[in-house]
Each structure stands twice: as structure tokens, then as C-alpha cells.
Design an enzyme around this catalytic site. Structure first.
Site, PDB file in Angstrom:
ATOM      1  N   ASP A  30       0.851  -1.187   0.000  1.00  0.00           N
ATOM      2  CA  ASP A  30       0.000   0.000   0.000  1.00  0.00           C
ATOM      3  C   ASP A  30       0.890   1.241   0.000  1.00  0.00           C
ATOM      4  O   ASP A  30       1.953   1.247   0.625  1.00  0.00           O
ATOM      5  CB  ASP A  30      -0.918   0.014   1.233  1.00  0.00           C
ATOM      6  CG  ASP A  30      -2.135   0.892   1.036  1.00  0.00           C
ATOM      7  OD1 ASP A  30      -1.964   2.126   0.944  1.00  0.00           O
ATOM      8  OD2 ASP A  30      -3.259   0.361   0.963  1.00  0.00           O
ATOM      9  N   THR A 122     -13.666  -4.524  -7.960  1.00  0.00           N
ATOM     10  CA  THR A 122     -14.868  -4.539  -8.794  1.00  0.00           C
ATOM     11  C   THR A 122     -14.694  -3.537  -9.919  1.00  0.00           C
ATOM     12  O   THR A 122     -14.557  -2.331  -9.674  1.00  0.00           O
ATOM     13  CB  THR A 122     -16.107  -4.194  -7.951  1.00  0.00           C
ATOM     14  OG1 THR A 122     -16.236  -5.156  -6.902  1.00  0.00           O
ATOM     15  CG2 THR A 122     -17.363  -4.203  -8.807  1.00  0.00           C
ATOM     16  N   ARG A 154     -19.038 -10.415   2.312  1.00  0.00           N
ATOM     17  CA  ARG A 154     -19.950  -9.572   3.079  1.00  0.00           C
ATOM     18  C   ARG A 154     -19.196  -8.972   4.258  1.00  0.00           C
ATOM     19  O   ARG A 154     -18.549  -9.704   5.012  1.00  0.00           O
ATOM     20  CB  ARG A 154     -21.128 -10.389   3.611  1.00  0.00           C
ATOM     21  CG  ARG A 154     -22.055 -10.950   2.554  1.00  0.00           C
ATOM     22  CD  ARG A 154     -23.001 -11.951   3.192  1.00  0.00           C
ATOM     23  NE  ARG A 154     -22.267 -13.071   3.779  1.00  0.00           N
ATOM     24  CZ  ARG A 154     -22.767 -13.874   4.730  1.00  0.00           C
ATOM     25  NH1 ARG A 154     -23.977 -13.654   5.219  1.00  0.00           N
ATOM     26  NH2 ARG A 154     -22.042 -14.882   5.204  1.00  0.00           N
ATOM     27  N   GLY A 260     -27.069   0.300   1.780  1.00  0.00           N
ATOM     28  CA  GLY A 260     -25.938   1.217   1.746  1.00  0.00           C
ATOM     29  C   GLY A 260     -24.662   0.418   1.615  1.00  0.00           C
ATOM     30  O   GLY A 260     -24.659  -0.698   1.102  1.00  0.00           O
ATOM     31  N   CYS A 263     -20.521  -1.344  -1.670  1.00  0.00           N
ATOM     32  CA  CYS A 263     -20.703  -2.074  -2.924  1.00  0.00           C
ATOM     33  C   CYS A 263     -22.000  -1.744  -3.661  1.00  0.00           C
ATOM     34  O   CYS A 263     -21.969  -1.247  -4.781  1.00  0.00           O
ATOM     35  CB  CYS A 263     -20.637  -3.581  -2.670  1.00  0.00           C
ATOM     36  SG  CYS A 263     -19.023  -4.144  -2.102  1.00  0.00           S
ATOM     37  N   LYS A 324     -24.466  -1.535   8.276  1.00  0.00           N
ATOM     38  CA  LYS A 324     -24.926  -2.847   8.713  1.00  0.00           C
ATOM     39  C   LYS A 324     -24.167  -3.212   9.985  1.00  0.00           C
ATOM     40  O   LYS A 324     -23.154  -2.580  10.312  1.00  0.00           O
ATOM     41  CB  LYS A 324     -24.714  -3.912   7.629  1.00  0.00           C
ATOM     42  CG  LYS A 324     -23.253  -4.149   7.285  1.00  0.00           C
ATOM     43  CD  LYS A 324     -23.079  -5.246   6.248  1.00  0.00           C
ATOM     44  CE  LYS A 324     -23.367  -6.618   6.813  1.00  0.00           C
ATOM     45  NZ  LYS A 324     -23.024  -7.694   5.878  1.00  0.00           N
TER      46      LYS A 324
END
Length: 436
Positions: A30, A122, A154, A260, A263, A324
Site C-alpha cells: 500500500d 470490482t 460480506r 448502503g 458495494c 450494517k
């Protein structure tokens, strides 16, 4: 195998740690020197159950390392995964691929010997083609196969999802690429993990199509919830009644304040733009995006209705800020438009979340943050449950009633039963189970 993981965000860090746990030698790269230094100290930048222990175990076993230097790990790697961010591009909703393409150029300059370059981020259909073009343009002698391997993790259950996947999609038509990725995922073979090989563009579309379909299920049940309130039906029984049909399934049929996270919002918008660019219409997905955005804004009006329409000077306690449970992710969280709307109507807002308050302060700096649910609720005119953390599923309801100014609860996740709340003397509003 030796693996270089470019990017230590949610996907890169979880994937790198899990690959190391399989026995591979993984170096996570990174550019953020502060993040790398923290990771080396054992500090995990995201909230994900089990991740801190998994990282620590594999660092101790010398299978996992962190660095800001891309060149060395890429030169040694047999597989290089690109797991950088692809946020929505400002102004048009397209996925911002600048980080992906920058990584491709740096990989091209450092790669040595045969290497599989795998896009895990993605990305829109055709991105793998451009990654391959950029690598070959920068280094015509590079012996690489460019593949797509989308993630289906998830938040809050990412480690389990990685180790016990429904499917592993690998997009490449090159036999060497298929073999390399088959070897990387071989430790899952005892779990009979379904390894699905496709063309690269097909794999890229599978990710978007999957997220769009799940977002559609959420939006569908939310609209049926609105109808349930109008006609006096119970949305939870409706959801169970349709979900027991195995053609439909029970998952993602939980009515609430809208989806929300990192993704679904950006991927549905990006998929609409991909379709537009190719002269196709995705009217269902377009409607899903519009309905979800409107729903999140409408939740503040639902709270106002529970208090007779006037929030001026009222104190509203909000439980749950992350999009979530079991994550600190505030990206596109329904709590943001909800709280913004409450403040615009003149309410004083207090909030509590078990994990995301540090992140929330960046998005919502002008509200009060509390140490626990009861401090948040004390003296409040209404309590709103926004995120269904397990801590909020067994609140001491008699205590809540004693400490609140008014016993009004707006449950946007249907955590409690209307009959139980009425019996305790609460004015209770939920989603798809009343006419509030």
C-alpha cells in the site's frame, strides 16, 4: 505460492490474510505509509470480526508481510492481485479506475518471469482488456496472464465468506492462468468450493449482476413493505411466505431503511453507466437506484410522523450508524440522510454505534455522540433503531421507557414485536407492519 496483494483496503487485507492462512507467502502493498506502519504494529484499520487475530497469526508464522515497496514483492510473486479502490467517479457515476490503471503500470515495470495479474477490485466489463494493454504497452516483454477474480465478501462475515465461498469465479481463457488460480485456491478443495472458470469479461459482469440482483431484492421488499403498511399486512410474514419458495429464497428480504455500504450503491450506478455506454437499457436497475435513494431520504419523514410531524426542538436518539452490523463502514449508510433530514427539520440528534462513531464523526460532525444506548436515549423524545446490532436486540425496554422523555420508538429494522412494545406502553412504529 508467492502472492503480492496491491491494496490493503477491505478486500485486499481480508484476501491477503486468508491466502496467507491457506499457507501461501503473501505481501500486502500500500502507498499509505501510515497504514503500513500501523499494520506492522498489529493495528487493523477496519472493523471486521476475527481479522485482527487472523493477521497476527500469519504475521507470527512469517506468511504475511506489509510494505510500501511494490517492486520487490511483484518481482518475486507468481500471482499479483489488484485490490485497490474503485469509487464512483464524481459527476457521472462511472467507476473510477485510476487506481487500477496506476497499479497496472507499476506492476508492468516490476514483473519478472511468468506472473498471473489478477483484478480483484470490482471493475466494469472490459477493464481486464485495458489492464493487459497497459502492461504490454509499458513492458512488451512481460510474460503475464491477466485474469479477473471478483470478490463476494460480506462485511461482518468476510473471513467465513472467503473460506467457505458459494463460488469462486475466475475469468481467464488462458490455461496457465487457470492452473495458477486453481493452485492458489486448492486449499479450499476439501470444502468442495465451486471453482467457476469463465471468460474474463463474463467474470467482470458476474460481480455487477450479482450485486444488482441483491440490491433489487432489498428494494423490492421495501416497496412491498410500504404497501403492507397501507393495507394492514405484516411485511415479515409476507417476506417469509414468499421466501420459503426455493425459487425466491429468504435472504435479502428484510425490509428496512434502504441499502448502503461500499458495494451496492456504487455498483448499481456503475452498471447503469456501463449499459448506457454500450447502448443497452437496464430499467429495473435504474429504478432500484432511484427508489433506494428516495427511501433513505424518506426515513426522516417517518420519524417526524411518529412525533406528529413537528421535530423542531425535539431530541432524537439514533441507535446504529454503520450501514450494517459488525462493521464500522459508513459509506452510503442510511443513517447519514436520515440524520441530515432530522437536523434539517430542527431536531437535536444524539447517536450511538458500537464500532463506527469515529468514522461517523467525519460524515456527521454536528451531532452528539454517546457512550452507550441508554445514555443516548435518556431524555429523548424518540428513539430510532437504524442498524440491527445484536446489542440493540435485547435492550432493557422498561428502563428505556423510564429514562426517555416520551416513549416513542421508530424501529427501522423491525427488531421488536409491535404487540410487545404496545404492552409495555411504547408508541411504536416499524417498517411494513403499521400505518405510521
Amino acid at each position: 505460492m508467492r502472492i503480492a496483494m496491491i491494496g490493503t483496503g477491505y478486500v485486499g487485507l481480508v484476501s491477503g490474510a486468508c491466502f496467507a492462512d491457506f499457507g501461501h507467502q503473501v505481501t500486502c502493498v500500500d502507498k499509505d505509509a501510515g497504514k503500513i506502519a500501523a499494520l506492522r504494529r498489529g493495528e487493523i484499520p477496519i472493523f471486521e470480526p476475527g481479522l485482527e487475530a487472523l493477521v497476527a497469526a500469519n504475521v507470527t508464522a512469517s506468511r504475511l508481510d506489509f510494505t510500501t515497496d511494490l517492486a520487490g514483492p511483484v518481482a518475486e510473486a507468481e500471482a499479483v492481485f489488484i485490490a485497490v479502490g474503485t469509487p464512483s467517479r464524481r459527476g457521472d457515476g462511472h467507476a473510477d479506475l485510476s487506481y487500477v490503471y496506476a497499479a497496472a503500470r507499476e506492476i508492468a515495470a516490476s514483473v519478472r518471469g511468468f506472473t498471473v495479474v489478477v483484478t480483484k477490485s470490482t471493475v466494469p466489463v472490459g477493464t481486464g482488456d485495458e489492464v493487459e494493454r497497459l502492461i504490454r504497452e509499458a513492458n512488451p516483454w512481460a510474460d503475464v496472464v491477466v485474469a479477473s477474480n471478483p470478490e463476494f465478501l460480506r462485511e461482518g462475515a468476510a473471513i467465513r465468506d472467503f473460506k467457505f465461498p458459494d463460488r469462486i469465479v475466475v475469468g481467464t481463457s488462458e490455461e496457465r492462468g487457470r492452473k495458477a488460480l486453481g493452485d492458489i485456491y486448492r486449499p479450499l478443495s476439501l470444502n468442495q468450493a465451486p471453482l467457476m472458470f469463465t471468460a474474463r469479461r463474463t467474470a467482470e459482469l458476474i460481480k455487477y449482476a450479482a450485486n444488482a440482483f441483491l440490491a433489487t431484492k432489498i428494494t423490492f421488499i421495501n416497496e412491498i413493505a410500504d404497501l403492507s403498511e397501507k393495507v394492514g399486512a405484516d411485511i415479515q410474514e409476507v417476506a417469509r411466505g414468499i421466501g420459503l419458495d426455493n425459487r425466491i429464497g429468504t435472504k435479502f428480504l428484510h425490509a428496512g431503511p434502504g441499502y448502503g455500504g461500499s458495494c451496492f450503491p456504487k455498483d448499481t450506478r456503475a452498471l447503469v453507466k456501463i449499459a448506457e455506454d454500450h447502448g443497452a437499457q437496464l430499467r429495473i436497475v435504474e429504478s432500484v437506484v432511484t427508489v433506494n435513494d428516495n427511501r433513505k431520504r424518506a426515513m426522516a419523514r417517518k420519524v417526524a410522523n411518529a412525533l406528529g410531524g413537528n421535530l423542531r426542538g425535539k431530541t432524537i436518539a439514533v441507535l446504529g450508524l454503520a450501514f450494517k452490523p459488525d462493521t464500522d463502514d459508513m459509506r452510503e449508510a442510511p443513517s447519514i440522510p436520515l440524520i441530515t433530514g432530522l437536523c434539517d427539520m430542527g431536531a437535536n440528534v444524539r447517536a450511538f454505534d458500537p464500532a463506527s462513531m469515529k468514522e461517523a464523526r467525519r460524515e456527521l460532525p454536528d451531532i452528539d455522540y454517546c457512550d452507550d444506548a441508554y445514555a443516548c436515549a435518556e431524555g429523548a423524545d424518540a428513539l430510532v433503531i437504524v442498524t440491527e446490532w445484536v446489542q440493540f436486540r435485547a435492550l432493557d425496554l422498561p428502563r428505556l421507557k423510564r429514562i426517555m422523555k416520551r416513549p416513542i420508538v421508530v424501529d427501522l429494522r423491525n427488531v421488536y414485536r409491535p404487540d410487545e412494545m404496545a404492552e409495555l406502553g411504547f408508541v411504536y412504529s416499524s417498517v411494513g407492519r403499521d400505518k405510521t
